[in-house]
Design an enzyme around this catalytic site. Structure first.
Site, mmCIF file in Angstrom:
data_model
loop_
_atom_site.group_PDB
_atom_site.id
_atom_site.type_symbol
_atom_site.label_atom_id
_atom_site.label_comp_id
_atom_site.label_asym_id
_atom_site.label_seq_id
_atom_site.Cartn_x
_atom_site.Cartn_y
_atom_site.Cartn_z
ATOM 1 N N ASP A 191 -3.559 -0.208 6.828
ATOM 2 C CA ASP A 191 -2.710 -1.042 5.960
ATOM 3 C C ASP A 191 -3.346 -2.409 5.694
ATOM 4 O OD1 ASP A 191 -1.007 1.075 6.154
ATOM 5 O OD2 ASP A 191 0.767 -0.093 6.688
ATOM 6 N N SER A 209 4.779 -3.642 3.655
ATOM 7 C CA SER A 209 5.188 -5.051 3.481
ATOM 8 C C SER A 209 4.667 -5.919 4.624
ATOM 9 C CB SER A 209 6.710 -5.171 3.366
ATOM 10 O OG SER A 209 7.327 -5.058 4.629
ATOM 11 N N SER A 210 4.590 -5.365 5.839
ATOM 12 C CA SER A 210 4.156 -6.209 6.957
ATOM 13 C C SER A 210 2.676 -6.578 6.816
ATOM 14 C CB SER A 210 4.408 -5.527 8.308
ATOM 15 O OG SER A 210 3.684 -4.338 8.406
ATOM 16 N N GLU A 260 -0.487 -7.117 12.633
ATOM 17 C CA GLU A 260 0.080 -5.762 12.598
ATOM 18 C C GLU A 260 0.312 -5.253 14.022
ATOM 19 O OE1 GLU A 260 1.363 -4.929 9.554
ATOM 20 O OE2 GLU A 260 0.170 -3.118 9.333
ATOM 21 N N LYS A 296 0.839 -1.212 0.000
ATOM 22 C CA LYS A 296 0.000 0.000 0.000
ATOM 23 C C LYS A 296 0.877 1.267 0.000
ATOM 24 C CE LYS A 296 0.840 2.368 3.671
ATOM 25 N NZ LYS A 296 1.785 1.958 4.537
HETATM 26 N N1 LIG Z 1 8.072 -11.173 2.545
HETATM 27 C C1 LIG Z 1 8.172 -11.209 3.860
HETATM 28 N N2 LIG Z 1 8.610 -12.331 4.472
HETATM 29 C C2 LIG Z 1 8.692 -12.384 5.798
HETATM 30 N N3 LIG Z 1 8.405 -11.372 6.633
HETATM 31 C C3 LIG Z 1 7.994 -10.239 6.085
HETATM 32 C C4 LIG Z 1 7.858 -10.091 4.682
HETATM 33 N N4 LIG Z 1 7.418 -8.843 4.426
HETATM 34 C C5 LIG Z 1 7.290 -8.239 5.630
HETATM 35 N N5 LIG Z 1 7.634 -9.057 6.618
HETATM 36 C C6 LIG Z 1 7.584 -8.750 8.059
HETATM 37 O O1 LIG Z 1 7.132 -7.407 8.200
HETATM 38 C C7 LIG Z 1 8.104 -6.594 8.881
HETATM 39 C C8 LIG Z 1 8.179 -5.221 8.206
HETATM 40 O O2 LIG Z 1 7.360 -4.337 8.874
HETATM 41 P P1 LIG Z 1 7.623 -2.760 8.846
HETATM 42 O O3 LIG Z 1 6.433 -2.117 9.406
HETATM 43 O O4 LIG Z 1 8.952 -2.469 9.426
HETATM 44 O O5 LIG Z 1 7.731 -2.414 7.325
HETATM 45 P P2 LIG Z 1 6.623 -2.060 6.283
HETATM 46 O O6 LIG Z 1 5.371 -2.782 6.597
HETATM 47 O O7 LIG Z 1 7.247 -2.321 4.954
HETATM 48 O O8 LIG Z 1 6.433 -0.494 6.479
HETATM 49 P P3 LIG Z 1 5.089 0.340 6.827
HETATM 50 O O9 LIG Z 1 4.343 -0.421 7.897
HETATM 51 O O10 LIG Z 1 5.639 1.657 7.334
HETATM 52 O O11 LIG Z 1 4.340 0.473 5.552
HETATM 53 C C9 LIG Z 1 9.399 -7.354 8.711
HETATM 54 O O12 LIG Z 1 10.255 -7.074 9.795
HETATM 55 C C10 LIG Z 1 8.968 -8.808 8.700
HETATM 56 O O13 LIG Z 1 8.812 -9.299 10.016
#
Ligand SMILES: Nc1ncnc2c1ncn2[C@@H]1O[C@H](COP(=O)(O)OP(=O)(O)OP(=O)(O)O)[C@@H](O)[C@H]1O
Ligand SMILES: C[C@@](O)(CCO)CC(=O)[O-]
Length: 408
Positions: free
Chosen positions: A226, A167-168, A215, A17
């Site tokens: 998200d 990504s999370s 989340e 997103k």
């Molecule tokens: N493809 C994946 N495989 C395994 N774990 C993942 C993957 N993508 C995301 N994660 C998990 O999500 C966490 C990332 O969360 P974080 O909130 O730091 O980043 P984000 O979601 O990309 O950013 P935001 O929430 O600001 O949009 C990683 O530390 C991991 O635990």
């Protein structure tokens, strides 16, 4: 899908997103608009036959994790998760909001420490992914009587982790979607012989709710925007204190997503804006109101664009949207959350009459350039070339596309 060994395979994908409008102003009670991103995560869960005790093999290359989890001790420690205090009856996977989150998460943590004595030394992204998996697997399967089997889980993603592109949530939505579909196939085996059906609205509600719990593991007290965007896709509108609202629009806005390669900390930027407001309350509040108006007007245009208007109107609507993107960026810049790298990116876009805004907290991170359908390919190519030459990372993608999907 069911194979000859009576083992199911489920494949699911979910988008990331981006925030389109309302960064920072959402903190002050204004509306934020998030959209799904064309970049997706995907998961494949395969039930497999194993000789000994049942296990889950987990492959998460994006966080460098490869793990084997024994299922019998998992069942013993984590199945039959508890309900929130004051709620009577028995927990089921249909009511993730009634799960005693803190208690279940504490048990997951205790189990992980017992299973992996070096758990605390793992990088935090691996810890969070493992916690999330066990929390959700035991929460969903631990409230049913279906027979569990060994599984092989692989997950990949086109998203950069920790970059503000969700990504999370995308990870959590994929996991919830795949586990809930696997459960449904195992509970209704006859369905495995019918053509696979996409996710129904009530299934999406459950997926989003499970992803929200995940989340909470990653972020503490997230807004829910998200998980809602990654589950339902399209556009989600959000105001502090109320539930995110999914707008069912059919959109496919082309954008260049440009990574400024400047790292930033969301919290520090939020604090910076709070300081500015403290010193200039009335002025900053007017800017917040203007940001709110931009978000509302942009939503109206997105609604028009999704209604399949005639081409002449579409051009005018895109122009209006572009104007709002520019205005949105300049308002954010006046709050002190732009960055010279973001201004350079904007300069390159403006030289081709394209609108560009920062997305997320600002101070670096990503910029988005709107590519209306009438934009000549040569303009997009030369802009991309110039951005790359200047050391930025560029991805051409779409926003506003589908949410979680079953991959056939
Ligand atoms: N493809 C994946 N495989 C395994 N774990 C993942 C993957 N993508 C995301 N994660 C998990 O999500 C966490 C990332 O969360 P974080 O909130 O730091 O980043 P984000 O979601 O990309 O950013 P935001 O929430 O600001 O949009 C990683 O530390 C991991 O635990
Ligand atoms: C800057 C901000 O508005 C968005 C960050 O992605 C912070 C927040 O809403 O928590």
């Amino acid at each position: 899908m069911l194979n000859g060994d009576n083992c199911y395979t489920v494949s699911v994908s979910a988008p990331g997103k981006v925030i389109l409008h309302g960064e920072h102003s959402v903190v002050y009670g204004k509306t934020a608009i998030a959209v799904s991103l064309g970049l997706r995560s995907s998961i494949v869960i395969k039930e497999v036959k194993t000789a000994g005790e049942p296990v889950v093999y987990i492959h998460l290359p994006c966080v460098g994790l490869q793990e084997t989890i024994p299922l019998n001790p998992t069942v013993k420690a984590l199945f039959n998760p508890p309900l929130c205090a004051g709620v009577t009856g028995k927990f089921t996977w249909k009511i993730p909001g009634k799960l005693d989150h803190d208690c279940h998460l504490r048990k997951v943590n205790e189990f992980l420490h017992m299973m992996k004595p070096n758990f605390d030394e793992l990088p935090s992204n691996q810890k969070n992914s493992l916690r999330s998996f066990l929390y959700m697997y035991s929460g969903i399967f631990g409230s049913t009587n279906v027979q569990i089997k060994s599984m092989d889980i692989s997950m990949g993603s086109e998203l950069t982790i920790g970059a503000g592109t969700g990504s999370s949530a995308s990870f959590a939505v994929c996991l919830a979607g795949a586990l809930l579909r696997l459960l449904s196939l195992k509970a209704h085996p006859a369905a495995a012989f019918e053509p696979p059906q996409g996710f129904e609205p009530h299934e999406r509600e459950a997926i989003s709710a499970w992803a929200y719990n995940c989340e909470r593991i990653m972020h503490g007290a997230p807004s829910g925007i998200d998980n809602e965007t990654c589950t339902f896709g399209s556009v989600v509108s959000f105001k502090k204190g109320s539930k995110p609202r999914h707008l069912d629009l059919r959109l496919n806005l082309r954008v260049l997503l440009v990574d400024s390669r400047v790292s930033r900390e969301t919290h520090a930027l939020v604090v910076k804006v709070a300081g500015l407001r403290q010193r200039n309350m009335a002025a900053v509040d007017h800017i917040m109101d203007a940001l709110d108006d931009v978000a509302h007007t942009a939503t109206q245009i997105l609604e028009k664009l999704s209604g399949g208007k005639c081409p002449a109107d579409t051009d005018a609507d895109y122009q209006h949207l572009a104007e709002l993107w520019d205005m949105n960026h300049c308002l954010l810049a006046s709050l002190g959350v732009s960055h010279p790298a973001l201004e350079t990116i904007r300069g390159f876009a403006r030289a081709r009459s394209l609108a560009c805004k920062l997305t997320g907290a600002g101070g670096g991170g990503y910029a988005m350039i709107l590519i209306p359908p009438s934009t000549p390919r040569t303009a997009v190519d030369s802009l991309t070339g110039q951005l790359l030459e200047n050391g930025f990372r560029v991805t051409e993608t779409c926003v506003g596309g589908p949410g979680v999907e079953l991959e056939m």
